[in-house]
Design a protein around this motif. Structure first.
Motif, mmCIF file in Angstrom:
data_model
loop_
_atom_site.group_PDB
_atom_site.id
_atom_site.type_symbol
_atom_site.label_atom_id
_atom_site.label_comp_id
_atom_site.label_asym_id
_atom_site.label_seq_id
_atom_site.Cartn_x
_atom_site.Cartn_y
_atom_site.Cartn_z
ATOM 1 N N GLY A 258 -5.091 19.046 -4.467
ATOM 2 C CA GLY A 258 -3.682 18.992 -4.117
ATOM 3 C C GLY A 258 -3.357 17.773 -3.282
ATOM 4 O O GLY A 258 -2.185 17.397 -3.160
ATOM 5 N N SER A 259 -4.387 17.130 -2.711
ATOM 6 C CA SER A 259 -4.155 15.954 -1.877
ATOM 7 C C SER A 259 -3.706 14.770 -2.728
ATOM 8 O O SER A 259 -4.052 14.654 -3.908
ATOM 9 C CB SER A 259 -5.430 15.586 -1.105
ATOM 10 N N SER A 260 -2.948 13.878 -2.111
ATOM 11 C CA SER A 260 -2.481 12.677 -2.795
ATOM 12 C C SER A 260 -3.466 11.536 -2.580
ATOM 13 O O SER A 260 -4.332 11.592 -1.712
ATOM 14 C CB SER A 260 -1.103 12.273 -2.257
ATOM 15 N N GLY A 261 -3.338 10.491 -3.410
ATOM 16 C CA GLY A 261 -4.149 9.298 -3.255
ATOM 17 C C GLY A 261 -5.352 9.221 -4.161
ATOM 18 O O GLY A 261 -6.083 8.227 -4.135
ATOM 19 N N PHE B 168 -5.379 15.545 -9.870
ATOM 20 C CA PHE B 168 -5.936 16.162 -8.669
ATOM 21 C C PHE B 168 -4.809 16.700 -7.783
ATOM 22 O O PHE B 168 -4.895 17.807 -7.236
ATOM 23 C CB PHE B 168 -6.771 15.131 -7.906
ATOM 24 N N THR B 169 -3.736 15.920 -7.641
ATOM 25 C CA THR B 169 -2.597 16.364 -6.828
ATOM 26 C C THR B 169 -1.948 17.609 -7.418
ATOM 27 O O THR B 169 -1.652 18.575 -6.703
ATOM 28 C CB THR B 169 -1.561 15.238 -6.709
ATOM 29 N N ASP C 76 -3.009 3.849 -12.460
ATOM 30 C CA ASP C 76 -3.027 5.274 -12.121
ATOM 31 C C ASP C 76 -2.729 5.551 -10.660
ATOM 32 O O ASP C 76 -3.010 6.648 -10.164
ATOM 33 C CB ASP C 76 -4.374 5.889 -12.513
ATOM 34 N N ARG C 77 -2.149 4.600 -9.958
ATOM 35 C CA ARG C 77 -1.794 4.816 -8.560
ATOM 36 C C ARG C 77 -0.308 5.153 -8.438
ATOM 37 O O ARG C 77 0.501 4.816 -9.306
ATOM 38 C CB ARG C 77 -2.123 3.583 -7.712
ATOM 39 N N HIS D 228 -1.585 4.215 -2.170
ATOM 40 C CA HIS D 228 -2.806 4.844 -1.676
ATOM 41 C C HIS D 228 -3.937 4.689 -2.682
ATOM 42 O O HIS D 228 -3.756 4.879 -3.885
ATOM 43 C CB HIS D 228 -2.577 6.330 -1.392
ATOM 44 N N GLU D 229 -5.084 4.341 -2.169
ATOM 45 C CA GLU D 229 -6.332 4.307 -2.931
ATOM 46 C C GLU D 229 -7.307 5.167 -2.141
ATOM 47 O O GLU D 229 -7.896 4.722 -1.149
ATOM 48 C CB GLU D 229 -6.838 2.879 -3.073
ATOM 49 N N GLY D 230 -7.443 6.440 -2.528
ATOM 50 C CA GLY D 230 -8.211 7.353 -1.694
ATOM 51 C C GLY D 230 -7.485 7.567 -0.370
ATOM 52 O O GLY D 230 -6.302 7.862 -0.334
#
Length: 678
Positions: free
Chosen positions: A487-490, A495-496, A321-322, A341-343
């Motif tokens: 809306g943030s990525s990672g 969520f994005t 899921d990344r 990105h992970e978080g």
């Protein structure tokens, strides 16, 4: 997960509600200094920056480029350095320095290092053995922009511009793009060529295509790959058609390196981004990253592998899921090194062709793969407390290979970084961080600045930034609260995507709840004295906050922010960006755009605002900033306008960066600093 690495994979870091992270890796250069001072903007501008690095074929030497700041010339310049990995104490050595920049080192099949240099007066390829003297390889008229090896030839790219008009100075356009990022287009393209290493005439590759290779404005060497036998070049191109401005349809093409045949599209029918082609060591497979959603620049970036003999295409690690950021083949071609990105961290993973995913057991921060040899992995690392260095890792042994800012860091006490989570909009977990100014005593409080990032599908990464760097602000006495709102990525694609058609909704709620949560958990944050700041979408959020949350902040800082969604849509250059976020063009989705349009709420404005913009910004044209400033002034509110004639969407020149920080800190000092009128 099945491990095929020479070490065990680490469990994913679970961010705790209240957590102070140890950001610095082993052997940090700050350990030696007995007394330190606060960091300044001058320190930030003067920091050395790690560039590209390459490992020699025998695994004995690393060559890397490093950018140093030349304040007198108001520019950065780069030199090459070598590290002998077989030495008892590997130490970087400056190599072949020149007043002009040297960059992009690559080892050739002959064991020599080839690199891009302007030492002849224009950028050309130069080479040298590790113990020899530099010699010029290419002599291309007007220079080149970058290069790759292809057997006994060099593949390079350069801008090819049309002839000037016979009369007048006007430019005539029939299609978009008429301008992109910070440049008016003139009908020319960045084109791909090859030339024999030992001299000869260049030939164009892909001459029948209209488009840029590498892609503009941010494409580079990752857009081009060459087969191990040097016969075929693979490249990324988006065709320059009438619909280019609202399309993300980049494709990967294959063409003979000598230009003897037309290119073949290997990804026909795929309408999203296809990029980062990488050829397996045996030349039988092509891997690349792709976004399956047309029109999106922030959908999940997946890994694909094509069997070049049969044409079969497989999607690797479908359940992962990344969103992959980069990839490179392992030495034997049995798995892929992938960064994702992970978080807030960028991790390194090894992903087999069967889809097994293993995470490298490394420390937090932003990691970038450099190379691997005999089970040893080389990478760069930066974090919110480290500007960036080279490391090696093998069998549990982690070693720092460079300390390019060790001397300066030994004088500086950086702020403490706290990571936290809280229930955000719709009760979902949202993350943020707080940077506490160094030297605060128990019971002391610091005036607070709430940051809003750009994108909007971006994030506040655990990595060093030369532009929005919280340590420079903390060094000036201000505590930073940064929230990765919806809306943030990672985090997850859901969520994005949750910001689509909701620009001023959940993100604003997250900022409100995040500031409240941070104040509750960190007593050093002042409960009343606060400003807010952001750039691009973050600047939009300053305009939105001004109309929706006007009583909260003593001041706002709006850098390159969107003010009026209608005029923005009709003046920006990459239309796929707003059209994806608002599900169509403005004329078809007027209600969606106007629902979140800051211009509709200017009568609510009451906070003082500093507006910053570059005249060369074509992504968010400078008139957006000018309109916000005009509205502020006409309302009789405290306002200031800072305009840079020679900057685009970002502030890049050293002297301008110093002025940018100086004006921001002056604005903060006037409104929430120690001497501000209370």
């Amino acid at each position: 997960m099945t491990s095929h690495l020479p070490f065990a994979a680490a469990a994913l870091l679970l961010a705790l509600p209240m957590q102070t992270l140890a950001q610095t890796p082993p052997s940090d250069p700050q350990e030696a200094a007995p007394e330190r001072r606060a960091m300044t903007a001058d320190d930030l501008v003067a920091m050395n920056r790690m560039g590209s690095a390459v490992l020699s074929p025998d695994g004995e030497t690393l060559v890397f480029s490093m950018r140093e700041t030349d304040l007198a010339a108001n520019r950065g310049r780069t030199d090459l350095f070598t590290i002998s990995l077989s030495a008892d104490a590997p130490t970087p050595q400056r190599w072949h320095t020149d007043p002009e920049s040297d960059s992009e080192p690559v080892f050739g099949a002959d064991g020599a290092v080839y690199w891009l240099s302007g030492r002849s007066g224009e950028p050309q390829v130069w080479r040298s053995t590790l113990s020899g003297l530099p010699e010029q390889v290419t002599r291309v008229e007007d220079g080149i922009s970058g290069f790759k090896f292809a057997g006994d030839r060099i593949v390079f790219w350069r801008d090819v511009n049309p002839d000037a008009p016979e009369i007048g100075t006007g430019a005539v356009y029939d299609d978009l793009f008429v301008r992109q990022w910070d440049t008016w287009t003139d009908g020319g393209f960045t084109r791909l060529f090859s030339v024999p290493i030992e001299g000869g005439l260049p030939v164009e590759i892909g001459a029948g295509l209209r488009g840029n290779v590498p892609t503009r404005p941010f494409g580079g060497a990752d857009d081009v790959a060459v087969s191990p036998d040097g016969e075929t070049v693979y490249f990324v191109l988006r065709e320059a058609t009438q619909g280019e401005a609202w399309s993300t349809n980049t494709d990967i093409y294959a063409a003979p390196v000598d230009g003897s045949a037309a290119p073949v599209n290997l990804t026909p029918g795929r309408l999203g981004y296809d990029r980062y082609p990488a050829i397996s060591p045996d030349g039988t497979k092509l891997a690349w990253l792709a976004m399956d959603t047309p029109g999106s620049e922030a959908s999940q970036s997946r890994i694909y592998v094509r069997d070049l003999a049969t044409g079969r295409i497989d999607r690797i690690a479908e359940d992962w899921d990344r969103s992959a950021d980069s990839l490179a083949w392992s030495e034997r071609g049995t798995f892929l090194h992938v960064a994702a990105h992970e978080g807030w961290n960028t991790r390194l993973y090894a992903i087999s062709l069967d889809g097994d995913v293993d995470e490298y057991d490394l420390f937090d921060g932003s990691l970038s793969f450099v190379g691997a040899q005999d089970g040893e992995v080389f990478f760069t690392h930066s974090s919110l407390t480290e500007p960036g260095d080279l490391y090696g890792y093998k069998n549990g042994d982690l070693k720092r290979l460079t300390g390019i800012n060790a001397e300066r860091l030994s004088e500086i006490e950086l702020g403490t970084v706290h990571r936290f989570a809280f229930p955000g909009a719709e009760g979902e977990r949202v993350y943020g961080y707080v940077v506490e100014p160094a030297g605060l005593e128990r019971g002391q409080t610091a005036p607070t600045v709430l940051w809003s990032h750009g994108g909007p599908q971006g994030q506040w990464s655990n990595g060093w930034s030369s532009r929005w760097n919280p340590q420079a602000w903390a060094g000036a006495g201000y505590a930073i609260v940064a929230i990765d709102f919806h809306g943030s990525s990672g985090y997850s694609q859901e969520f994005t995507d949750s910001i689509n058609n909701d620009w001023g909704g959940k993100p604003l709620v997250d900022l409100q709840l995040g500031l409240a949560a941070a104040r509750e958990r960190y007593p050093f944050l002042h409960q009343q004295e606060a400003c807010a700041a952001g750039g691009s979408y973050g600047g939009y959020m300053m305009n939105w906050i001004a109309g929706q949350w006007p009583e909260e902040f003593a001041c706002l800082i709006n850098h390159a922010g969107l003010f009026d969604m209608r005029s923005f849509y009709y003046s920006t250059e990459e239309l796929f960006f707003p059209e994806f976020d608002f599900s169509g063009p403005y004329y078809a989705r007027e209600e969606a755009y106007e629902r979140w349009n800051p211009v509709n709420y200017v009568t609510n404005w009451q906070s003082p605002m500093l507006v910053i913009h570059g005249l060369k910004d074509f992504r968010v044209p400078y008139t957006q900033g000018l309109m916000a400033f005009m509205a502020q002034e006409r309302l009789g509110l405290d306002a200031r306008l800072l305009i840079f004639e020679d900057e685009n969407h970002w502030i890049l020149k050293p002297a301008n960066s110093l002025q940018w920080h100086s004006e921001i800190f002056r604005w903060l000092d006037e409104h929430i600093g120690p001497d501000a009128a209370k």
